[in-house]
Design an enzyme around this catalytic site. Structure first.
Site, PDB file in Angstrom:
ATOM      1  N   HIS A 207      13.423   2.773  -8.657  1.00 14.54           N
ATOM      2  CA  HIS A 207      13.054   1.340  -8.703  1.00 14.54           C
ATOM      3  C   HIS A 207      12.702   0.812  -7.307  1.00 14.54           C
ATOM      4  O   HIS A 207      12.832  -0.371  -7.047  1.00 14.54           O
ATOM      5  CB  HIS A 207      14.183   0.463  -9.259  1.00 14.54           C
TER       6      HIS A 207
ATOM      7  N   SER B 147     -10.269  -4.405  10.222  1.00 16.10           N
ATOM      8  CA  SER B 147     -10.681  -5.642   9.568  1.00 16.10           C
ATOM      9  C   SER B 147     -11.821  -6.248  10.368  1.00 16.10           C
ATOM     10  O   SER B 147     -11.848  -6.147  11.594  1.00 16.10           O
ATOM     11  CB  SER B 147      -9.501  -6.614   9.530  1.00 16.10           C
TER      12      SER B 147
END
Ligand code: ARG
Length: 471
Positions: free
Chosen positions: A164, A286
């Site tokens: 999890h 970016s």
């Protein structure tokens, strides 16, 4: 566009609507089949020659033209011809090219052949080739993980094992890498199965659906193409797309496997985790934020897996409710199965290229391995080994964790003494308190202990090589 150009125009008085003709073309999608159609066409010449349907001279002319087409496929000029010819598909384009090259003999190539058995056979050859490539690349990815696993095993690098995404139990990083290799072993084996099943029965000589009145030498064709035997039933053979779907399935499954590893690498490359440093070769920046280092190749492989699930579902969907025999819908199956395989192959290749750019940050991985009370299970196991029931051990250690959490510290030797007392033991409790001790204490086969991981990696490598050889 005349009857002759169309392969089937004789019984019509006028040309088909240009828009509908364009709508019906799969040329762009099936150009990739060109070399396989040439092989299929060569085998058909052998079947014609073997049955005495064409003589030696015509057979030689046809084979020479097909040789030339193969060369034109290699140098790229065939694609230009095919587009110019406005053929419905690559199969028609190759027939047209042979007619242009071989003159009179070229008009005999399609004797006793339908595009239906031609498509089915060509597709089977394509499946075999791409399944073998899939097996090779899946095995190479698995072998890459094994090699890296061996390196990390030698360093003893740790990893905070999670379920999890929550802290669960410490493991060796090499154990994670062995786990990452396993799906690719299964993928390589699956590809091998696909390749072998696409070499069983040869559809060529089935005609449109019912076989042929011409004495085609089907055995010779099957043999020349490396099939075990001619197909048993012509009606099934022309409408069977199982191998193409199995190939698409194998690729989509392997891409999904890659996507799961990508997900972990993308997370691990974030500063919050800091487990992986991504090299320049597999990073992008970016256009606005100067500091950025993004893991685009891994995100794209992850994304590709989803789109391939859609393409595969589409290919499967086209078969829903189709009767036996050939239906034009099968052209869609063909295009979607090819797209799934080609893009799946590209995604696996990208994954294979991007992996070496990942460096695992050992100090960081080691330092996080035991965080979050990840040795609690081993302490509970130690109590069970001393005769405490699993229920009681779980409750006692759970309370110890809650206490440590209140004091904002990890479990320690004092907790072990308190647990021994609470469980009524008369001698000290021997339980691991560090990640490394927890890993060393593992005893079951398949566990994360170092000797076991070494064995896992060794046997994985043998199986990966065997899977590659078998494909
Ligand atoms: N273009 C079709 C395909 O690629 C082949 C046509 C087969 N036969 C027919 N009768 N329309 O699947």
């Amino acid at each position: 566009m005349t009857g002759e150009d169309l392969q089937w125009g004789g019984r019509f008085n006028g040309p088909p609507d240009a828009g509908l003709l364009a709508f019906g073309s799969s040329l762009e999608e099936d150009l990739v089949l060109a070399p396989f159609d040439v092989a299929c066409s060569r085998a058909h010449v052998l079947a014609l020659r073997g049955g005495g349907i064409v003589g030696d001279e015509d057979a030689a002319a046809l084979l020479a033209s097909l040789e030339r087409v193969a060369a034109e496929i290699g140098d790229g000029s065939f694609a230009a011809f095919a587009r110019e010819s406005a053929s419905e598909d690559v199969h028609g384009a190759i027939d047209a090219r042979v007619r242009a090259l071989a003159g009179e003999a070229g008009l005999r190539l399609h004797s006793g052949r339908s595009r239906n058995d031609q498509v089915a056979t060509t597709l089977a050859l394509y499946v075999r080739d791409r399944a073998r490539r899939g097996a090779r690349i899946a095995a190479a990815i698995g072998e890459q993980w094994v090699a890296r696993g061996r390196e990390e095993l030698a360093c003893g690098t740790l990893l905070a094992g999670t379920t999890h995404w929550q802290p669960a139990q410490p493991v060796l990083l090499a154990f994670w890498m062995a786990a990452a290799a396993e799906p690719f072993l299964r993928a390589a084996q699956r590809f091998g199965h696909v390749a072998r099943s696409a070499a069983l029965r040869c559809p060529l000589g089935s005609g449109a659906l019912a076989g042929s009145t011409l004495p085609l030498d089907r055995d010779a064709a099957a043999r020349a193409l490396g099939f075990a035997a001619p197909s048993r039933n012509a009606l099934d053979a022309v409408g069977n797309r199982d191998a193409a779907l199995d190939l698409a399935h194998a690729y989509v499954r392997a891409a999904v496997d890659a996507s799961r590893a990508c997900e972990e690498l993308v997370l691990w490359a974030t500063p919050a985790f800091g487990y992986v440093r991504l090299g320049d070769a597999a990073s992008t920046g970016s256009s606005l934020m100067p500091q950025k280092r993004n893991p685009d190749p891994f995100e794209l492989v992850r994304g590709k897996a989803s789109t391939l699930v859609g393409a595969y579902a589409g290919a499967l969907g086209t078969l829903c409710g189709l009767g036996l025999s050939y239906h034009r819908d099968l052209q869609e199956t063909k295009a979607l199965a090819i797209a799934t395989a080609e893009q799946g192959l590209a995604a696996l290749a990208a994954f294979e290229r991007a992996l070496p750019a990942c460096t695992f940050v050992r100090e960081r991985l080691d330092s996080r391995a035991a965080a979050g009370y990840a040795i609690a299970t081993d302490i509970a196991d130690a109590l069970v080994a001393r005769g405490v029931t699993a229920r009681e051990a779980h409750v006692l250690v759970g309370r110890a964790v809650a206490g440590a959490e209140r004091e904002n510290r990890e479990l320690n030797a004092e907790d072990l003494r308190a647990l021994a007392a609470a469980a009524g033991l008369d001698t000290p409790l021997d339980a691991p308190l560090t990640a490394r001790a927890s890993i060393t204490a593992k005893r079951t086969a398949g566990s994360t202990s170092a000797p076991d991981v070494r064995e896992q990696l060794d046997s994985l490598l043998l199986d990966l090589r065997a899977a590659e050889d078998a494909a």
